[in-house]
Enzyme design. Structure first.
Site, PDB file in Angstrom:
ATOM      1  N   GLU C  58     -40.163 -15.839 -29.533  1.00 58.48           N
ATOM      2  CA  GLU C  58     -39.262 -16.281 -30.454  1.00 58.48           C
ATOM      3  C   GLU C  58     -37.946 -16.157 -29.754  1.00 58.48           C
ATOM      4  O   GLU C  58     -36.865 -16.843 -29.769  1.00 58.48           O
ATOM      5  CB  GLU C  58     -39.444 -15.899 -31.733  1.00 58.48           C
ATOM      6  CG  GLU C  58     -40.517 -16.338 -32.827  1.00 58.48           C
ATOM      7  CD  GLU C  58     -41.709 -15.898 -32.252  1.00 58.48           C
ATOM      8  OE1 GLU C  58     -42.147 -14.906 -31.544  1.00 58.48           O
ATOM      9  OE2 GLU C  58     -42.847 -16.569 -32.827  1.00 58.48           O
ATOM     10  N   GLN C  80     -42.474 -20.805 -36.413  1.00 62.65           N
ATOM     11  CA  GLN C  80     -43.587 -21.136 -37.265  1.00 62.65           C
ATOM     12  C   GLN C  80     -43.858 -20.517 -38.647  1.00 62.65           C
ATOM     13  O   GLN C  80     -44.056 -21.113 -39.546  1.00 62.65           O
ATOM     14  CB  GLN C  80     -44.943 -20.802 -36.525  1.00 62.65           C
ATOM     15  CG  GLN C  80     -46.302 -21.626 -36.822  1.00 62.65           C
ATOM     16  CD  GLN C  80     -47.409 -21.490 -35.750  1.00 62.65           C
ATOM     17  OE1 GLN C  80     -48.082 -20.719 -35.593  1.00 62.65           O
ATOM     18  NE2 GLN C  80     -47.025 -22.538 -34.879  1.00 62.65           N
ATOM     19  N   PHE C  81     -43.182 -19.448 -38.934  1.00 63.17           N
ATOM     20  CA  PHE C  81     -43.004 -18.836 -40.115  1.00 63.17           C
ATOM     21  C   PHE C  81     -41.547 -18.144 -40.163  1.00 63.17           C
ATOM     22  O   PHE C  81     -41.551 -17.426 -38.937  1.00 63.17           O
ATOM     23  CB  PHE C  81     -44.174 -17.856 -40.470  1.00 63.17           C
ATOM     24  CG  PHE C  81     -45.340 -18.520 -40.851  1.00 63.17           C
ATOM     25  CD1 PHE C  81     -46.608 -18.884 -39.811  1.00 63.17           C
ATOM     26  CD2 PHE C  81     -45.743 -18.603 -42.260  1.00 63.17           C
ATOM     27  CE1 PHE C  81     -47.469 -19.598 -40.057  1.00 63.17           C
ATOM     28  CE2 PHE C  81     -46.895 -19.189 -42.702  1.00 63.17           C
ATOM     29  CZ  PHE C  81     -47.983 -19.602 -41.461  1.00 63.17           C
ATOM     30  N   ASP C  83     -41.036 -15.446 -41.010  1.00 59.57           N
ATOM     31  CA  ASP C  83     -41.423 -14.187 -40.814  1.00 59.57           C
ATOM     32  C   ASP C  83     -41.368 -13.864 -39.339  1.00 59.57           C
ATOM     33  O   ASP C  83     -41.293 -12.508 -38.878  1.00 59.57           O
ATOM     34  CB  ASP C  83     -42.637 -13.666 -41.273  1.00 59.57           C
ATOM     35  CG  ASP C  83     -43.076 -14.195 -42.797  1.00 59.57           C
ATOM     36  OD1 ASP C  83     -43.487 -13.465 -43.398  1.00 59.57           O
ATOM     37  OD2 ASP C  83     -42.984 -15.540 -42.742  1.00 59.57           O
ATOM     38  N   PHE C  84     -41.582 -14.823 -38.372  1.00 58.82           N
ATOM     39  CA  PHE C  84     -41.659 -14.367 -36.952  1.00 58.82           C
ATOM     40  C   PHE C  84     -40.105 -14.528 -36.491  1.00 58.82           C
ATOM     41  O   PHE C  84     -39.937 -14.056 -35.238  1.00 58.82           O
ATOM     42  CB  PHE C  84     -42.595 -15.534 -36.406  1.00 58.82           C
ATOM     43  CG  PHE C  84     -43.931 -15.221 -36.648  1.00 58.82           C
ATOM     44  CD1 PHE C  84     -44.800 -16.303 -36.992  1.00 58.82           C
ATOM     45  CD2 PHE C  84     -44.413 -13.999 -36.892  1.00 58.82           C
ATOM     46  CE1 PHE C  84     -46.058 -16.337 -37.656  1.00 58.82           C
ATOM     47  CE2 PHE C  84     -45.753 -13.699 -37.252  1.00 58.82           C
ATOM     48  CZ  PHE C  84     -46.582 -14.915 -37.562  1.00 58.82           C
ATOM     49  N   HIS C 125     -46.534 -13.594 -43.783  1.00 58.93           N
ATOM     50  CA  HIS C 125     -46.226 -15.274 -43.852  1.00 58.93           C
ATOM     51  C   HIS C 125     -45.668 -15.558 -45.032  1.00 58.93           C
ATOM     52  O   HIS C 125     -45.971 -16.873 -45.595  1.00 58.93           O
ATOM     53  CB  HIS C 125     -47.693 -15.716 -43.626  1.00 58.93           C
ATOM     54  CG  HIS C 125     -48.622 -15.539 -42.342  1.00 58.93           C
ATOM     55  ND1 HIS C 125     -49.089 -14.473 -41.961  1.00 58.93           N
ATOM     56  CD2 HIS C 125     -48.565 -16.431 -41.343  1.00 58.93           C
ATOM     57  CE1 HIS C 125     -49.456 -14.626 -40.594  1.00 58.93           C
ATOM     58  NE2 HIS C 125     -49.340 -15.903 -40.230  1.00 58.93           N
TER      59      HIS C 125
END
Lengths: 386, 342, 322
Positions: C58, C80-81, C83-84, C125
């Site tokens: 990321e 992707q989320f 959260d990442f 997530h």
């Protein structure tokens, strides 16, 4: 229809792998479904026999829909029902039956009850802004019934009240009216009490006949009050915290009715002014008051005042002192009353008027008010002393 | 599998090299001179914040600036003054930035070594080490997408910077996309006060190249000739489709981490070793040896550098300083949003 | 023929790719696979070379698109989320957000963040990070609640010359749909909309909780309580004027949002209303956030940890009694 993955909301039936009547085992795939990501399988929750299907091929069903029934053993049925029937319920599709109490964003006791401030009820900023616009003062809200917590008047309550008011005819209050209104409101913030006595008028009426510009009964009463206070200044003390503020000079006001209100011109050092001069003094003050040309030193600063409502036909009243005064003496209409004369064994007609003294009960008690009244009575019984 | 530890071509006495070498030396000299100047200004209290100089790595840095072409991308790091000058950054930029001029590239919004002209190919660094690698790689990817071929992107990093996650992610990405990235790792033995033994466990930083699947070279960071050859080779390899190139230069940091650091923790023994030699002295010796310059020329060049720095300093000191009154306090480029509530 | 929130996001990206050769999409599994949520399904095929797969990096993903932006591209990064995105935090707040301020060159990147909770997603997530990113100067933060806004705001995000954090809510992906998308003017950033007009109390909210608020309003209407629901659309810029106008009308405020309580969007709205609209308030402004814990995994715990329709109703009733 089970929860088939992150963010999947529904799936389409592709085919049924078994038919009604088939025997099935636990976790056997019996229906093929397609989501927008992949083709997946729906499996049996337990062993048993397919009793019925309630879904059709090529139709889409949301997560949680019942797709069919498996005839199962009693144990399995109990076990599965106890675990919670069916898949996870959708949040968007229903309102939870049990509200969850959710206090973590507030203090332990929830939204606080409004506190009282400035001697009035709690007023929200919106209501305050509105009454500022209207020119009201906060305690006027006290008069309204409120539907909020603790009887708080909400903005809605105020608006409803104002709407109701709109249906009545109105006229603008004069500046005088508003001034008196404000003054009386502030004065009333104290516990005021009234004590009274019937005053024989003959002595002072006789006395005044000899005076060129005769002072009215109100001035006799005012002078008597002034003398009594000069002997005991505590009578007219004011309270500030734990201090009693004693009067610097005995300045007494006399209430004068003017258009739409009252003015209370002040005679300074009344205790030192001979009664014979007071008639003139008063005349000058009244004409100045009525034409709004009172000199500066006569406009305010009275420690007590006298109001004569006799001429208006009122026999008895409980007047209210000005906010800066602690005493007011009211004099009612004179009338002949039968008074029992013990010595002569009969009723005699005596001209009397009710004298009422309203006092600040924080400063003075009933007993003291009695002493004040008695002293005034003594002085007025022999007006030469005034 | 690439043989990543190839020997670079040795073309020391090829014609044209002398000119390049002399020019590079002059940049090194100018870099050293201007950095001494700003160090002095800092000691005199004329500079706010820290001053970071590249004493000891001028040869490495100038090689990058010399071997890149106009139109390439260069993200200089902390000790790249020589490379910046060789790549075309005006001398005034460093003085203006340190002295807080209104006309500095960031006009006071950022300072010291965080300066650049992105549209002209010099990407201004942020303090987080390793972060510029992916930015340069992204710029190269964009050019590829636009159909621009034949450009190279270079950035520096130190021995300490190779420990960061950003270094790993950026280099890995560049390798996967086979981008024309030249990464010059200057191992000057210390990252602030941390010696190599506490920074990495591999035998030689260039071994990492194998791990990333890219070509890697070692070079003696004190030797300008070797620096020009190796960096030049790496740039050529990248430009002709060889993918990312890692060049690991060995030298010694001849100063503190910044001017406020006295570097008393450094191992004195290192200064006595070959890697502890001053590249400027070595270069001067080589020039004399090769008869590419005489002593008096060197003296003249030193004086010219000093004069140039003095003149630039005085010019900048007469310029207006940045001021809050000139700020629009608007971090966004999208002007139509300027009046919205943020 | 209806279009879901997710499909709208895909459509917007397709339009952007079609209309502007400088746009490209970069993320993990976005190319042939079409993205973890299929937000980029078939786009790699339709626009070869414009939808690229990245390694799991990321930090480098965001760093690289900043570089691409310098070189004139207008990249879209798909996390992707959301959260990442914390792995990319440095590049977002220090590289991208500060870029224009430091260099006067624009950084027109769009970072798409699948945000918010779903049953069973768990702590890593489910995060709603709009409050975190809104804190940093130089970023724009969008939080669309409707299909139309998902489409419109994403196109606007790509057209804006600054880094935009586009918080698309995963729960809404396939659960909200419209019959058809209407073309709008593409300038909705910083303009809240009145999702439901009312009179008794204002709920200020955004993203998925707009739908919860509307359901709560519907239920409360049965008791004669009329709730006004304001959908912020973007939390940065934040349409303070519309919020204040609504409070001028109702006098009461409840802010609802999925992120955590401390210093979030709700706190920001209340701070502004308290300082600029104090005289409009008839009761203390309140907020309803997710509980101050990492987001629980089990669906029952999850449901109890985040604002729900029932909680909103209860809170509204409490405020009205004040």
């Amino acid at each position: 229809m089970p929860q088939l993955g992150e963010s999947i909301a529904e799936a389409t039936i592709v085919r049924f792998c078994v038919v009604v009547g088939d025997t099935v085992e636990t976790d056997q795939e019996i229906i093929e479904v397609e989501t927008n990501k992949a083709v997946m399988g729906v499996t049996t929750p337990c062993a048993g026999r397919i009793e019925s299907f309630s879904a059709s091929v090529n139709e889409a069903y949301p997560i949680g829909t019942v797709l069919g029934y498996v005839e199962a053993s009693v144990e399995d049925a109990e076990r599965l029902n106890a675990a919670g029937a069916g898949p996870i319920a959708e949040r968007a599709a229903q309102i939870e039956p049990e509200p969850v109490s959710f206090e973590s964003n507030e203090g332990a006791r929830g939204i606080s009850v409004p506190i009282r401030s400035e001697g009035g009820p709690f007023v929200s900023p919106r209501v305050r802004a509105r009454i500022d616009d209207l020119g009201w003062s906060p305690p006027e809200i006290e008069l309204l019934a409120g539907t909020g917590k603790g009887g708080r008047v909400t903005a809605r309550d105020l608006e409803n009240y104002l709407t109701a008011l709109e249906s009545s005819p109105t006229e603008k209050a004069s500046a005088m009216r508003l001034a008196v209104s404000d003054s009386m409101r502030r004065s009333w913030a104290r516990p005021l009490a009234t004590a009274g006595v019937a005053l024989p008028l003959e002595p002072l009426l006789d006395h005044r006949k000899q005076i060129e510009i005769p002072p009215g009964p109100a001035l006799y009463v005012a002078k008597a009050l002034a003398v009594a206070i000069s002997e005991h200044p505590r009578y007219a003390a004011r309270l500030a915290g734990d201090q009693l503020i004693l009067p610097k000079s005995i300045d007494i006001g006399i209430a004068v009715e003017v258009e739409d209100g009252i003015i209370v011109p002040v005679i300074r050092n009344l205790d030192q002014q001979p009664i014979s001069k007071l008639g003139k003094v008063y005349q000058d003050l009244v004409s100045a008051a009525r034409t709004r040309r009172l000199p500066e030193e006569s406009r305010e600063g009275s420690i007590a005042s006298v109001t004569n409502f006799g001429p208006l036909g009122i026999t008895w009243a409980t007047p209210i002192p000005l906010p800066t005064e602690t005493l007011i003496v009211g004099l009612g209409r004179g009338e002949k009353r039968p008074v029992w004369d013990e010595a002569q064994g009969q009723f005699k007609p005596i001209l009397m008027a009710e004298l009422t003294v309203t006092f600040d009960h924080r400063i003075m008690d009933g007993g003291t008010s009695g002493r004040l009244i008695q002293r005034m009575m003594t002085l007025l019984a022999d007006p030469e002393n005034l | 599998m690439l043989n990543t530890l190839k020997e670079p071509q040795r073309d020391a006495l090829q014609s044209g090299f002398q000119e390049q070498y002399v020019k590079a030396f002059k940049w090194m000299l100018l870099a050293r001179t201007v950095e001494e100047k700003i160090a002095n200004l800092w000691r005199a209290g004329k500079i706010a914040g820290g001053v970071y100089i590249g004493k000891g790595q001028e040869a490495v840095s100038v090689a990058i600036g010399t071997m890149l072409r106009r139109g390439d991308i260069f993200a200089p790091l902390i000790r790249d003054q020589a490379g910046r000058l060789a790549f075309g950054e005006p001398l005034l930029d460093i003085l203006r930035t340190y002295l807080g001029s209104k006309t500095a590239p960031a006009h006071g919004r950022d300072g010291n070594v965080h300066r650049g002209h992105p549209r002209e190919g010099t990407y201004p660094m942020i303090s987080h080490l390793g972060a510029m690698i992916s930015v340069v790689a992204g710029g190269l990817l964009a050019r590829q997408m636009k159909g621009i071929t034949g450009t190279v992107g270079a950035t520096s990093i130190g021995d300490g910077g190779t420990s960061t996650g950003a270094f790993h992610e950026g280099l890995n990405f560049a390798a996967v996309e086979k981008l024309p990235l030249v990464l010059v790792v200057t191992n000057n033995q210390y990252a602030y006060s941390t010696p190599n033994s506490k920074q990495f466990a591999c035998h030689d930083l260039v071994d990492k190249a194998i791990g990333y699947g890219i070509e890697g070279y070692n070079m003696d960071g004190t030797d300008l000739r070797q620096c020009l050859e190796v960096v030049g080779h790496a740039v050529e390899r990248a430009r002709s489709g060889g993918g990312p190139q890692m060049v690991v230069a060995t030298c010694l940091r001849l100063t503190g981490h910044a001017e406020h650091d006295d570097a008393s923790y450094m191992d004195e023994e290192l200064f006595k070793q070959p890697l502890g030699r001053d590249c400027i002295n070595l270069t001067e010796s080589f020039l004399l040896e090769q008869n590419w310059a005489v002593e008096s020329a060197l003296t003249t060049w030193r004086q010219e550098a000093k004069a140039e720095v003095e003149a630039a300093t005085q010019q900048v000191q007469r310029e207006p300083v940045c001021s809050p009154a000139d700020e629009d306090w608007m971090p966004l480029a999208t002007r139509r949003l300027a009046d919205f509530d943020f | 023929m209806s279009i879901t929130y997710l499909e709208a996001i895909r459509e917007a990206q397709a339009k952007a790719l079609r209309d502007d050769p400088r746009v490209y999409i970069y993320g993990q599994d976005v190319a042939d696979f079409g993205g973890a949520f299929k937000a980029t399904k078939d786009l790699a095929k339709e626009f070869p070379g414009r939808v690229l797969d990245s390694p799991i990096s990321e930090d480098a993903m965001v760093g690289s698109v900043v570089g691409a932006a310098i070189e004139g591209m207008r990249p879209i990064v798909e996390m992707q989320f959301s959260d990442f995105s914390s792995n990319a935090f440095n590049q977002i707040i220090n590289q991208a957000a500060a870029f224009h301020w430091r260099t006067n060159i624009p950084c027109p990147i769009t970072i798409r963040m699948p945000s918010g909770g779903n049953p069973g997603s768990g702590p890593f997530h489910s995060q709603a990070l709009e409050s975190v990113y809104a804190h940093f100067p130089g970023l724009i933060v969008m939080t669309p609640a409707t299909v139309e806004d998902a489409y419109d705001l994403l196109l606007e995000a790509i057209a804006i010359d600054d880094p935009v954090i586009f918080c698309e809510h995963k729960f809404l992906y396939n659960r909200v749909k419209v019959e058809k998308l209407l073309e709008r003017n593409g300038q909705s950033a910083g303009k809240a909309r009145i999702a439901r007009p009312g009179r008794d109390l204002t709920i200020v909210t955004y993203s998925a909780t707009v739908h919860d608020a509307l359901l709560a309003a519907q239920e409360l209407a049965r008791s004669g309580i009329q709730i006004e629901v304001v959908d912020l659309r973007t939390v940065k810029p934040l349409d303070t004027a519309t919020v204040l106008t609504s409070i001028a009308n109702t006098g009461r405020l409840l802010c609802v949002g999925e992120s955590w309580p401390w210093g979030g969007v709700n706190a920001e709205v209340i701070a502004r209303v308290a300082s600029k609209g104090f005289h409009l308030l008839d009761s203390p402004p309140q907020r309803l956030n997710s509980r101050d814990v990492p987001i629980p995994y089990h669906p029952d715990l999850w449901r109890a940890s985040r604002p729900s329709v029932a909680m909103i109703i209860e809170r509204v009733r409490k405020i009205l009694q004040w």
